[in-house]
Design a protein around this motif. Sequence first.
Motif, PDB file in Angstrom:
ATOM      1  N   TYR A   1       0.817  -1.212   0.000  1.00 46.85           N
ATOM      2  CA  TYR A   1       0.000   0.000   0.000  1.00 46.85           C
ATOM      3  C   TYR A   1       0.854   1.267   0.000  1.00 46.85           C
ATOM      4  CZ  TYR A   1      -4.003  -3.033   0.899  1.00 46.85           C
ATOM      5  OH  TYR A   1      -4.972  -3.998   0.782  1.00 46.85           O
ATOM      6  N   SER A   2       2.112   1.136   0.442  1.00 47.95           N
ATOM      7  CA  SER A   2       3.004   2.306   0.422  1.00 47.95           C
ATOM      8  C   SER A   2       3.378   2.708  -0.996  1.00 47.95           C
ATOM      9  CB  SER A   2       4.274   2.018   1.240  1.00 47.95           C
ATOM     10  OG  SER A   2       4.982   0.911   0.690  1.00 47.95           O
TER      11      SER A   2
ATOM     12  N   VAL B   1       0.367   1.414  -8.380  1.00 49.82           N
ATOM     13  CA  VAL B   1      -0.986   0.955  -8.708  1.00 49.82           C
ATOM     14  C   VAL B   1      -1.679   1.976  -9.618  1.00 49.82           C
ATOM     15  CG1 VAL B   1      -3.238   0.314  -7.759  1.00 49.82           C
ATOM     16  CG2 VAL B   1      -1.138  -0.329  -6.549  1.00 49.82           C
ATOM     17  N   ALA B   2      -1.486   3.256  -9.295  1.00 54.21           N
ATOM     18  CA  ALA B   2      -2.085   4.302 -10.132  1.00 54.21           C
ATOM     19  C   ALA B   2      -1.516   4.256 -11.550  1.00 54.21           C
ATOM     20  CB  ALA B   2      -1.842   5.674  -9.502  1.00 54.21           C
ATOM     21  N   LYS B   3      -0.211   3.995 -11.678  1.00 52.73           N
ATOM     22  CA  LYS B   3       0.411   3.887 -13.002  1.00 52.73           C
ATOM     23  C   LYS B   3      -0.172   2.716 -13.794  1.00 52.73           C
ATOM     24  CE  LYS B   3       3.675   7.009 -13.755  1.00 52.73           C
ATOM     25  NZ  LYS B   3       3.696   7.817 -14.997  1.00 52.73           N
TER      26      LYS B   3
ATOM     27  N   GLU C   1      -7.974  -7.260  -9.848  1.00 54.15           N
ATOM     28  CA  GLU C   1      -7.389  -6.461  -8.774  1.00 54.15           C
ATOM     29  C   GLU C   1      -8.063  -6.850  -7.464  1.00 54.15           C
ATOM     30  OE1 GLU C   1      -6.576  -1.715  -7.711  1.00 54.15           O
ATOM     31  OE2 GLU C   1      -8.040  -2.302  -9.241  1.00 54.15           O
ATOM     32  N   GLU C   2      -7.220  -7.129  -6.432  1.00 58.33           N
ATOM     33  CA  GLU C   2      -7.748  -7.536  -5.128  1.00 58.33           C
ATOM     34  C   GLU C   2      -6.930  -6.879  -4.027  1.00 58.33           C
ATOM     35  OE1 GLU C   2      -8.529 -11.607  -2.501  1.00 58.33           O
ATOM     36  OE2 GLU C   2      -7.705 -11.719  -4.534  1.00 58.33           O
TER      37      GLU C   2
ATOM     38  N   GLY D   1      -1.220  -5.983   0.666  1.00 59.19           N
ATOM     39  CA  GLY D   1      -1.145  -4.991  -0.397  1.00 59.19           C
ATOM     40  C   GLY D   1      -2.176  -5.248  -1.472  1.00 59.19           C
ATOM     41  N   THR D   2      -1.971  -4.674  -2.648  1.00 58.60           N
ATOM     42  CA  THR D   2      -2.897  -4.807  -3.779  1.00 58.60           C
ATOM     43  C   THR D   2      -2.377  -5.862  -4.742  1.00 58.60           C
ATOM     44  OG1 THR D   2      -3.481  -2.470  -3.599  1.00 58.60           O
ATOM     45  CG2 THR D   2      -4.084  -3.592  -5.639  1.00 58.60           C
ATOM     46  N   ALA D   3      -3.148  -6.929  -4.927  1.00 56.42           N
ATOM     47  CA  ALA D   3      -2.770  -7.989  -5.865  1.00 56.42           C
ATOM     48  C   ALA D   3      -3.285  -7.633  -7.247  1.00 56.42           C
ATOM     49  CB  ALA D   3      -3.337  -9.324  -5.409  1.00 56.42           C
TER      50      ALA D   3
END
Length: 514
Positions: free
Chosen positions: A467-468, A473-475, A485-486, A491-493
């Motif tokens: 998450y840091s 993720v935005a890119k 996306e999960e 964090g984000t998978a």
Amino acid sequence: MNTADTHGSDHAGHEAHGEDDFREAITVGDGVHADDASREATATGGDRYEDPNNAPDQGEMELAERHALRRVQGLSTELTDVTEVEYRKLRLERVVLIGVWTRGTQVDADNSLTELAALAETAGALVLEGLTQRRSKPDPATYVGKGKASELRDIVEATGADTVICDGELTPGQLRQLEDVVKVKVVDRTALILDIFAQHASSSEGKAQVELAQLSYLLPRLRGWGDSLSRQAGGSGGGGAGGGVGLRGPGETKIETDRRRINDKMAKLRRQLAHMRTARDVKRDVRRTRQVPSVAIAGYTNAGKSSLLNRLTGAGVLVENALFATLDPTVRQARTPDGRAFTLSDTVGFVRHLPHQLVEAFRSTLEEVADSDLILHVVDGSHPDPEQQISAVREVFAEIEAVDVPELIVVNKVDAADPDTLKALRTRYPDLVEVSARTGEGVPELVTALSEALPELAKEVHALVPYSRGDLVAKVHEEGRILSEEHTGEGTALHAFVPALLASKLDDYTPSNA
């Protein structure tokens, strides 16, 4: 490059009135919804209106400005004797059309003359009469035969026309000798198209490109009358004939001086366009680095390219029922329904026998087509002979080296098209997509076909991004195509297709490197 969205008075509403209908399918900009983009496009004029939703968009304001100055029939500033001036601007008013029919059928000849009439009306002329002549080739002296030239002179005198427009490019000698017969100004197809481009060019680059094309056309057609052709007087000293201090030597004719000045001006314009091309190349290189696919909307003039761009993206570009209504390219970023980013560019419209001077002058702009990943070839389905338009456009594709670019044929104006014509096109081009930019018919199918035709991104990645690193993720959302996306406790998978450069930044968060 552009473009109109209507065909005939019955379809003057081909402007993209219902742009909101399919905005959920394609959005504009970096995560900005198309409705927001439309409001941004009208921000320049919205403050002047109590209800911002009623404010005209940029295209509507440009169209109103163009219509603010129109020719008044019956008023003219032309001289009676065309030989009284050396260089004449194209102030077309009451015109007679003439064409030479060398091949094809009578229907082909009629369609060609109808297109010439539309070009003349776009330039501001009132078409009085049109006639054609069947010949194996144009007459080398007067374009048409001696008898037809005499008939043309009689028609000019009877109708009171002040201009004759020929459906072809005439040599300087043909222009001069035909003028001697008909006693009025003669304009060929190339000069007519250049005049339309000069009227519609609005950007600095577009104006420079048109001026370069006009000078290239004018250079071999310069004329001189009387003293303009004579050299400065030379002679010996002692008061010899024509002699005198400062006047000895061969001198230079006025026409030679004009040629030199035109060549100097053309060289200056080429330097200016080279600098403008550099800026466009930089933007194009940035898109290539980010691996953003480029889709070029190309096709015959008045096929509805600009209205299709408005329908898909809400770009708000100028739309008019006229040939070559828009010339300056418009590029908009868009996204497919699954989130894939790409650019849509509207280019200048093509036409049968597009003047080579224009192709050369607009080459940097037309490179948007040659360098694209996909061409949306827009065809006017309501035209009597759409296949002839397809052939003419593909000839230009070959000239600008764009024949190897994947092509998706989009038949527009199906709401006004003849069913038999559409059936013939489906048989000839089974993968085409039928749409109506006016009603929105077929637009969802076009969005699907466009999404499937786009090239896939370079890398498929599975990554668990902490998450840091929300910036990564935005890119991925901005530049990639997300399959899943999960959000987990760590964090984000992500499972996505992304450009190679972004994939390298995600390497540290892939399962194999964890």
